[in-house]
Write a protein that holds these residues in place. Sequence first.
Motif, mmCIF file in Angstrom:
data_model
loop_
_atom_site.group_PDB
_atom_site.id
_atom_site.type_symbol
_atom_site.label_atom_id
_atom_site.label_comp_id
_atom_site.label_asym_id
_atom_site.label_seq_id
_atom_site.Cartn_x
_atom_site.Cartn_y
_atom_site.Cartn_z
ATOM 1 N N LEU A 194 -10.510 -5.070 -13.206
ATOM 2 C CA LEU A 194 -9.515 -6.093 -13.505
ATOM 3 C C LEU A 194 -8.482 -6.116 -12.386
ATOM 4 N N ARG A 195 -8.029 -7.301 -12.058
ATOM 5 C CA ARG A 195 -6.943 -7.458 -11.097
ATOM 6 C C ARG A 195 -5.826 -8.225 -11.787
ATOM 7 N N PRO A 196 -4.683 -7.612 -11.935
ATOM 8 C CA PRO A 196 -3.589 -8.326 -12.588
ATOM 9 C C PRO A 196 -3.117 -9.486 -11.718
ATOM 10 N N THR A 197 -2.618 -10.513 -12.355
ATOM 11 C CA THR A 197 -2.022 -11.641 -11.639
ATOM 12 C C THR A 197 -0.508 -11.478 -11.662
ATOM 13 N N ALA A 198 0.177 -12.335 -10.933
ATOM 14 C CA ALA A 198 1.644 -12.283 -10.934
ATOM 15 C C ALA A 198 2.176 -12.506 -12.354
ATOM 16 N N ALA A 199 1.569 -13.432 -13.090
ATOM 17 C CA ALA A 199 2.011 -13.699 -14.466
ATOM 18 C C ALA A 199 1.770 -12.478 -15.360
ATOM 19 N N GLY A 200 0.636 -11.837 -15.190
ATOM 20 C CA GLY A 200 0.328 -10.645 -15.984
ATOM 21 C C GLY A 200 1.279 -9.503 -15.683
ATOM 22 N N LEU A 201 1.572 -9.304 -14.404
ATOM 23 C CA LEU A 201 2.496 -8.229 -14.040
ATOM 24 C C LEU A 201 3.915 -8.540 -14.490
ATOM 25 N N ALA A 202 4.309 -9.798 -14.398
ATOM 26 C CA ALA A 202 5.657 -10.169 -14.851
ATOM 27 C C ALA A 202 5.814 -9.832 -16.331
ATOM 28 N N ARG A 203 4.784 -10.125 -17.113
ATOM 29 C CA ARG A 203 4.845 -9.830 -18.537
ATOM 30 C C ARG A 203 4.832 -8.321 -18.787
ATOM 31 N N ALA A 204 3.979 -7.597 -18.085
ATOM 32 C CA ALA A 204 3.864 -6.150 -18.291
ATOM 33 C C ALA A 204 5.090 -5.388 -17.791
ATOM 34 N N LEU A 205 5.716 -5.906 -16.744
ATOM 35 C CA LEU A 205 6.835 -5.197 -16.119
ATOM 36 C C LEU A 205 8.201 -5.613 -16.653
ATOM 37 N N ALA A 206 8.259 -6.557 -17.542
ATOM 38 C CA ALA A 206 9.537 -7.090 -18.022
ATOM 39 C C ALA A 206 10.517 -5.972 -18.350
ATOM 40 N N GLY A 207 11.607 -5.914 -17.563
ATOM 41 C CA GLY A 207 12.672 -4.947 -17.802
ATOM 42 C C GLY A 207 12.364 -3.528 -17.379
ATOM 43 N N ASN A 208 11.324 -3.306 -16.578
ATOM 44 C CA ASN A 208 10.953 -1.946 -16.196
ATOM 45 C C ASN A 208 10.977 -1.816 -14.671
ATOM 46 N N ASP A 209 12.160 -1.614 -14.109
ATOM 47 C CA ASP A 209 12.325 -1.553 -12.653
ATOM 48 C C ASP A 209 11.603 -0.377 -12.012
ATOM 49 N N ALA A 210 11.543 0.765 -12.694
ATOM 50 C CA ALA A 210 10.879 1.940 -12.115
ATOM 51 C C ALA A 210 9.395 1.655 -11.910
ATOM 52 N N ASN A 211 8.735 1.097 -12.905
ATOM 53 C CA ASN A 211 7.322 0.769 -12.759
ATOM 54 C C ASN A 211 7.107 -0.332 -11.734
ATOM 55 N N GLN A 212 8.051 -1.238 -11.615
ATOM 56 C CA GLN A 212 7.923 -2.329 -10.654
ATOM 57 C C GLN A 212 7.798 -1.779 -9.237
ATOM 58 N N THR A 213 8.602 -0.803 -8.896
ATOM 59 C CA THR A 213 8.534 -0.188 -7.575
ATOM 60 C C THR A 213 7.186 0.487 -7.359
ATOM 61 N N ALA A 214 6.725 1.232 -8.348
ATOM 62 C CA ALA A 214 5.440 1.924 -8.241
ATOM 63 C C ALA A 214 4.284 0.931 -8.144
ATOM 64 N N VAL A 215 4.330 -0.125 -8.935
ATOM 65 C CA VAL A 215 3.257 -1.121 -8.915
ATOM 66 C C VAL A 215 3.214 -1.823 -7.561
ATOM 67 N N THR A 216 4.358 -2.170 -7.016
ATOM 68 C CA THR A 216 4.402 -2.807 -5.704
ATOM 69 C C THR A 216 3.813 -1.879 -4.644
ATOM 70 N N LEU A 217 4.165 -0.601 -4.699
ATOM 71 C CA LEU A 217 3.601 0.379 -3.772
ATOM 72 C C LEU A 217 2.080 0.467 -3.929
ATOM 73 N N ALA A 218 1.614 0.532 -5.171
ATOM 74 C CA ALA A 218 0.166 0.606 -5.418
ATOM 75 C C ALA A 218 -0.552 -0.619 -4.877
ATOM 76 N N LEU A 219 -0.004 -1.794 -5.125
ATOM 77 C CA LEU A 219 -0.644 -3.024 -4.661
ATOM 78 C C LEU A 219 -0.734 -3.069 -3.144
ATOM 79 N N ARG A 220 0.270 -2.543 -2.462
ATOM 80 C CA ARG A 220 0.256 -2.527 -0.991
ATOM 81 C C ARG A 220 -0.826 -1.602 -0.440
#
Length: 135
Positions: free
Chosen positions: A89-115
């Motif tokens: 599975l590959r998350p989309t921007a919409a999927g990540l926006a929903r999953a990450l809502a209000g979770n800044d710590a995970n947002q940083t980790a997810v961005t790092l992982a995607l890179r």
Amino acid sequence: MTNSQSDMLQAVLGELVAFAGQPDDPLADADRWQWSMRHRGVPYRPDHWHGARLTPAQRMTCSRAVRGMATAGLVERVTEPRRNRVTHLRPTAAGLARALAGNDANQTAVTLALRKTDWGAALADEIERAVKVAA
């Protein structure tokens, strides 16, 4: 979004967060999970995500949830060649926006992982642009 879809989206998010903590070393790609994360997407592992072997009915629920998430534009399904069986599975921007809502710590980790992936750098850019606009 159903509970099954929400649970699966959070599982995908969890896999990305775990991948972010792995060394960024192409030699580590000898590990099948790391290779899959880097080159194909998040491995579709509902048994692992639920912590137990699933019954056929539970597997069908997961399959329906993934199809619904893809239809809603929350994930992209990566399938086996010549079959429609989901392998990643590959998350989309919409999927990540929903999953990450209000979770800044995970947002940083997810961005790092995607890179660290072949498939997610543009998605990481999109997330970072959205964060800047929101700020």
